[in-house]
Design an enzyme around this catalytic site. Structure first.
Site, PDB file in Angstrom:
ATOM      1  N   ASP A  31      -3.171   2.494  -6.125  1.00 36.72           N
ATOM      2  CA  ASP A  31      -1.962   2.550  -5.169  1.00 36.72           C
ATOM      3  C   ASP A  31      -1.739   1.303  -4.189  1.00 36.72           C
ATOM      4  OD1 ASP A  31      -4.287   2.998  -3.842  1.00 36.72           O
ATOM      5  OD2 ASP A  31      -3.554   4.774  -2.625  1.00 36.72           O
ATOM      6  N   GLU A  32      -2.489   0.123  -4.552  1.00 40.38           N
ATOM      7  CA  GLU A  32      -2.315  -0.934  -3.734  1.00 40.38           C
ATOM      8  C   GLU A  32      -2.379  -2.453  -4.277  1.00 40.38           C
ATOM      9  OE1 GLU A  32      -5.342  -1.905  -0.931  1.00 40.38           O
ATOM     10  OE2 GLU A  32      -6.576  -0.247  -1.576  1.00 40.38           O
ATOM     11  N   ASP A  73       0.810  -1.151   0.023  1.00 36.29           N
ATOM     12  CA  ASP A  73      -0.067   0.030   0.135  1.00 36.29           C
ATOM     13  C   ASP A  73       1.063   1.224   0.079  1.00 36.29           C
ATOM     14  OD1 ASP A  73      -2.142   1.636   0.048  1.00 36.29           O
ATOM     15  OD2 ASP A  73      -2.924   1.036   1.962  1.00 36.29           O
TER      16      ASP A  73
END
Length: 417
Positions: free
Chosen positions: A120-121, A27
């Protein structure tokens, strides 16, 4: 290697045995804000807030801004009250997507068993990489080092035996850290947490549980299953019971792609002029189309979202004749959809476009329409190249220019997701 004193201490507190902990959740830390700081290093140490400039919502906040209580999804007006000294920046999804691709390339170097869940993860199952790269914790450390070295932004990593616990671990490792939850420590870790951390527990469900005195995951685990069924329904009660006991059989699914791409604009003042709204749709369609092309996908459906001054919100959608990544096709459908919406005298507060039912552009085998203009496709792709080299604001359709100011139409800026 990047520092991680807090998370390394937390990791040791749950043990060092990572046997069987092959699920990693990676993350990025305050991703949009971190990317902005890459391009604006002079802002480091200041509270940076990414999102709508007036009445939109916060997309991301640096940790300096979070210290003032600012968080994502908060109305910008509230963020300005909490942090008047904050630096407010508009979102730049093309730039974030560029850095995201670099991050995902690092993860792809570890294993093909990777499941991106947002820009973003991502989840990874590193079982097949252990012999080549070392233990799961060793791999997690390598990922954090490589992400920082290749992109300049930081990542927090959770290591566990299930997806649910790995995600919780990465959250607890933030910012810029790593946390391992050994298989043997799964229940002690879970049962130490508040009930709101369980997947699927939102504000309403948490309120229901807390009214019954259930405030921690341990409380859920100790509650008879039949009682949870009565409180929440059979399906939801069963799921919470399993998660509270560390049961999560979901696997990492490689190749998952985003299901939609969209952008919304919250206006400084409510808009009653339909011509202005159509101009905003054009700007939004170009943002969405550029994102589709950058991600190598086509949209089969277009939808619009219209929020009136009284907060009444309408959504309308249309299936396209053929999947597309062209702004012309998106805005044509969006304008038709808006044409069927009555604009009240008080005006429109928010307008958004979303491209949905995305398909891989390389594997669709879709033939273009007979009357499709190949010059239009070449022109839009040429615009991508110019913007990538010189910046997103250097080239825009003429109708999006404010002729009195020589700049882009000011009402057409919003939050992209």
């Amino acid at each position: 290697m990047s520092r991680a004193p807090r998370s390394e201490t937390a990791r040791r507190s749950w043990g060092d045995d990572d046997a069987g902990c092959t699920i990693l959740h990676v993350d990025m830390d305050a991703f949009f804000a971190s990317v902005e700081l890459l391009d604006h290093p002079e802002l480091r140490g200041r509270p940076v807030i990414v999102g709508g400039q007036h009445r939109g919502v916060v997309s991301a906040a640096s940790y300096e801004a979070r210290a003032f209580g600012v968080h994502s999804a908060m109305p910008v007006t509230r963020a300005r009250l909490l942090c008047p000294q904050g630096v407010f920046l508009p979102g730049r999804h093309q730039r974030y997507a560029e850095v995201s691709r670099q991050v995902m390339a690092v993860l792809a170097d570890v294993t093909p068993v990777m499941e991106p869940v947002s820009i973003d993860e991502a989840f990874l199952d590193v079982a097949g990489a252990v012999r080549r790269m070392g233990s799961p914790v060793t791999i997690a450390r390598w990922i954090r080092t490589e992400v920082r070295a290749r992109t300049g932004v930081t990542a927090s990593v959770g290591v566990a035996g299930t997806k649910h616990v790995a995600k919780l671990a990465s959250t607890h490792a933030k910012p810029d850290g790593l946390m391992l939850v050994p298989v043997a420590a799964t229940l002690p870790f879970l049962h130490s947490l508040p009930v709101g951390v369980l997947w699927g527990v939102g504000e309403k469900t948490r309120a229901v549980l807390e009214r019954r005195g259930l405030e921690t995951v341990a409380d859920i685990a100790a509650t008879p299953l039949a009682a949870l069924h009565r409180m929440l329904g059979v399906a939801a009660g069963q799921k919470l019971h399993e998660l509270a006991w560390g049961i999560d059989n979901r696997r990492v699914v490689p190749g998952r792609v985003e299901k939609s791409a969209g952008t919304e604009t919250t206006f400084p003042e409510d808009i009653t002029d339909r011509t202005i709204l159509e101009t905003v749709l054009l700007d939004q369609a170009h943002q969405c189309a550029a994102r589709l092309r950058a991600d190598g996908v086509l949209a089969a459906t277009v939808s619009i979202k219209v929020r009136m001054a009284d907060f009444t919100t309408l959504t309308r959608s249309r299936t396209l004749p053929a999947p597309t990544d062209l702004a012309h096709d998106l805005v044509t459908a969006a304008r038709d959809l808006l044409g069927a919406v009555s604009i009240p005298p008080d005006g429109v507060r928010l307008l958004g476009v979303r491209a949905e039912r995305l398909v891989d552009a390389r594997s669709t085998g879709v033939q273009g329409a007979l009357d499709e203009d190949p010059q239009r496709a070449r022109a839009e792709r040429a615009m991508d190249g110019v913007r990538a080299r010189f910046g997103s604001g250097v080239l825009r359709p003429a109708s999006l220019m404010d002729t009195t100011r020589g700049s882009a139409f000011p009402g057409a800026r919003g939050d992209i997701s």
